[in-house]
Design a protein around this motif. Sequence first.
Motif, PDB file in Angstrom:
ATOM      1  N   LEU A  13      35.113  46.655  46.438  1.00 18.50           N
ATOM      2  CA  LEU A  13      34.763  46.547  44.963  1.00 18.50           C
ATOM      3  C   LEU A  13      36.010  46.387  44.166  1.00 18.50           C
ATOM      4  O   LEU A  13      35.995  45.312  43.349  1.00 18.50           O
ATOM      5  CB  LEU A  13      33.870  47.714  44.568  1.00 18.50           C
ATOM      6  N   LEU A  14      36.772  47.116  44.211  1.00 19.20           N
ATOM      7  CA  LEU A  14      38.190  46.851  43.336  1.00 19.20           C
ATOM      8  C   LEU A  14      39.080  45.583  43.831  1.00 19.20           C
ATOM      9  O   LEU A  14      39.187  44.957  42.859  1.00 19.20           O
ATOM     10  CB  LEU A  14      39.216  47.973  43.785  1.00 19.20           C
ATOM     11  N   LEU A  15      38.761  45.241  44.960  1.00 16.65           N
ATOM     12  CA  LEU A  15      39.430  43.954  45.199  1.00 16.65           C
ATOM     13  C   LEU A  15      38.582  42.768  44.633  1.00 16.65           C
ATOM     14  O   LEU A  15      39.078  41.927  44.233  1.00 16.65           O
ATOM     15  CB  LEU A  15      39.380  43.870  46.913  1.00 16.65           C
ATOM     16  N   PHE A  16      37.476  42.889  44.715  1.00 18.22           N
ATOM     17  CA  PHE A  16      36.451  41.769  44.106  1.00 18.22           C
ATOM     18  C   PHE A  16      36.773  41.729  42.670  1.00 18.22           C
ATOM     19  O   PHE A  16      36.705  40.638  42.123  1.00 18.22           O
ATOM     20  CB  PHE A  16      35.120  42.307  44.392  1.00 18.22           C
ATOM     21  N   PHE A  17      37.052  42.691  41.817  1.00 21.77           N
ATOM     22  CA  PHE A  17      37.052  42.505  40.429  1.00 21.77           C
ATOM     23  C   PHE A  17      38.602  42.296  40.030  1.00 21.77           C
ATOM     24  O   PHE A  17      38.823  41.596  39.107  1.00 21.77           O
ATOM     25  CB  PHE A  17      36.800  44.148  39.952  1.00 21.77           C
ATOM     26  N   LEU A  18      39.626  42.385  41.083  1.00 20.24           N
ATOM     27  CA  LEU A  18      41.044  42.224  40.746  1.00 20.24           C
ATOM     28  C   LEU A  18      41.395  40.882  41.275  1.00 20.24           C
ATOM     29  O   LEU A  18      42.335  40.255  40.663  1.00 20.24           O
ATOM     30  CB  LEU A  18      41.934  43.450  41.215  1.00 20.24           C
ATOM     31  N   LEU A  19      40.691  40.456  42.025  1.00 22.84           N
ATOM     32  CA  LEU A  19      41.262  39.229  42.801  1.00 22.84           C
ATOM     33  C   LEU A  19      41.408  38.009  41.576  1.00 22.84           C
ATOM     34  O   LEU A  19      42.092  37.154  41.978  1.00 22.84           O
ATOM     35  CB  LEU A  19      40.369  38.927  43.978  1.00 22.84           C
ATOM     36  N   PRO A  20      40.203  37.805  41.103  1.00 21.35           N
ATOM     37  CA  PRO A  20      40.262  36.649  40.030  1.00 21.35           C
ATOM     38  C   PRO A  20      41.308  36.695  39.316  1.00 21.35           C
ATOM     39  O   PRO A  20      41.584  35.626  38.484  1.00 21.35           O
ATOM     40  CB  PRO A  20      39.034  36.827  39.388  1.00 21.35           C
ATOM     41  N   LEU A  50      47.036  34.593  34.169  1.00 20.87           N
ATOM     42  CA  LEU A  50      45.577  34.204  33.691  1.00 20.87           C
ATOM     43  C   LEU A  50      44.727  35.088  33.464  1.00 20.87           C
ATOM     44  O   LEU A  50      44.384  35.692  34.528  1.00 20.87           O
ATOM     45  CB  LEU A  50      45.051  33.037  34.121  1.00 20.87           C
ATOM     46  N   ASP A  51      43.964  35.591  32.119  1.00 26.39           N
ATOM     47  CA  ASP A  51      43.034  36.663  32.287  1.00 26.39           C
ATOM     48  C   ASP A  51      41.727  36.217  32.357  1.00 26.39           C
ATOM     49  O   ASP A  51      41.452  34.861  32.344  1.00 26.39           O
ATOM     50  CB  ASP A  51      43.194  37.715  30.962  1.00 26.39           C
ATOM     51  N   GLN A  52      40.689  37.106  32.395  1.00 26.47           N
ATOM     52  CA  GLN A  52      39.177  36.625  32.584  1.00 26.47           C
ATOM     53  C   GLN A  52      38.720  35.714  31.374  1.00 26.47           C
ATOM     54  O   GLN A  52      37.840  35.043  31.467  1.00 26.47           O
ATOM     55  CB  GLN A  52      38.388  37.820  32.880  1.00 26.47           C
ATOM     56  N   THR A  53      39.320  36.036  30.226  1.00 28.37           N
ATOM     57  CA  THR A  53      38.964  35.022  28.977  1.00 28.37           C
ATOM     58  C   THR A  53      39.422  33.878  29.187  1.00 28.37           C
ATOM     59  O   THR A  53      39.198  33.109  28.146  1.00 28.37           O
ATOM     60  CB  THR A  53      39.308  35.982  27.701  1.00 28.37           C
ATOM     61  N   GLY A  54      40.621  33.369  29.923  1.00 27.93           N
ATOM     62  CA  GLY A  54      41.067  31.986  29.980  1.00 27.93           C
ATOM     63  C   GLY A  54      42.604  32.082  29.171  1.00 27.93           C
ATOM     64  O   GLY A  54      43.128  31.080  29.094  1.00 27.93           O
ATOM     65  N   ARG A  55      43.029  33.315  28.679  1.00 26.12           N
ATOM     66  CA  ARG A  55      44.225  33.440  28.257  1.00 26.12           C
ATOM     67  C   ARG A  55      45.355  33.189  29.044  1.00 26.12           C
ATOM     68  O   ARG A  55      45.471  33.984  29.905  1.00 26.12           O
ATOM     69  CB  ARG A  55      44.531  34.898  27.287  1.00 26.12           C
ATOM     70  N   LEU A  56      46.207  32.213  29.058  1.00 24.83           N
ATOM     71  CA  LEU A  56      47.373  31.858  30.055  1.00 24.83           C
ATOM     72  C   LEU A  56      48.753  32.231  29.185  1.00 24.83           C
ATOM     73  O   LEU A  56      49.075  31.945  28.067  1.00 24.83           O
ATOM     74  CB  LEU A  56      47.213  30.442  30.087  1.00 24.83           C
ATOM     75  N   GLU A  57      49.491  32.918  30.067  1.00 28.08           N
ATOM     76  CA  GLU A  57      50.752  33.327  29.542  1.00 28.08           C
ATOM     77  C   GLU A  57      51.734  32.830  30.616  1.00 28.08           C
ATOM     78  O   GLU A  57      51.723  33.408  31.817  1.00 28.08           O
ATOM     79  CB  GLU A  57      50.894  34.942  29.550  1.00 28.08           C
ATOM     80  N   VAL A  58      52.411  32.006  30.473  1.00 30.56           N
ATOM     81  CA  VAL A  58      53.794  31.384  31.118  1.00 30.56           C
ATOM     82  C   VAL A  58      54.896  32.042  30.810  1.00 30.56           C
ATOM     83  O   VAL A  58      55.448  31.825  29.837  1.00 30.56           O
ATOM     84  CB  VAL A  58      53.652  29.997  31.139  1.00 30.56           C
ATOM     85  N   HIS A  59      55.556  32.572  32.094  1.00 25.30           N
ATOM     86  CA  HIS A  59      56.960  33.050  31.768  1.00 25.30           C
ATOM     87  C   HIS A  59      58.080  32.426  32.408  1.00 25.30           C
ATOM     88  O   HIS A  59      57.871  31.943  33.671  1.00 25.30           O
ATOM     89  CB  HIS A  59      57.114  34.473  32.529  1.00 25.30           C
ATOM     90  N   LEU A  60      59.031  31.734  31.443  1.00 27.55           N
ATOM     91  CA  LEU A  60      60.030  31.257  32.037  1.00 27.55           C
ATOM     92  C   LEU A  60      61.253  31.887  32.335  1.00 27.55           C
ATOM     93  O   LEU A  60      61.546  33.018  31.900  1.00 27.55           O
ATOM     94  CB  LEU A  60      60.487  29.956  30.906  1.00 27.55           C
TER      95      LEU A  60
END
Length: 160
Positions: A13-20, A50-60
Amino acid sequence: MSLTTMTHFLLLLLLFFLLPFTTVGSIQDLLQSQGLPAGLFPKNVRSYDLDQTGRLEVHLDGPCMAKFENRVYFESVVRANLSYGGLIGLEGLSQEELFLWLPVKDIIVNDPSSGLILFDIGVAHKQLSLSLFEDPPVCKSLGVLSQMDGRKNLGFQLQR
């Protein structure tokens, strides 16, 4: 239900929720899966989230400059809301226009068959060829640019 079975169930269950929410593949793969060209971010992307809301954070690796049609400046972290065909509400990306550095607000591909990508820089919308973004650009750190320019400080922060 035995304790072992319950433990296995909770782990699954934990893997199912964390994998995405884990980073799988490259940023280029992610962009292409969302209808965007692979070369929007430079080669020196260290990681992205990338979080579940679609917020993307790119680290250079650090702040740097690259060139598409004009020069662009990437901060060490670039954030945006990722949706199919768009990076909306960008933070950490600026583009040079007529000697001014303007923040890029949105990057949108409305119709991939048109061959165009739209950059919203607040005061104007600029359409560019998608072909400019096929490959990730080389992004030079400000230290390298200073050495090439023969000066220690480009005065870039003042122009932004």
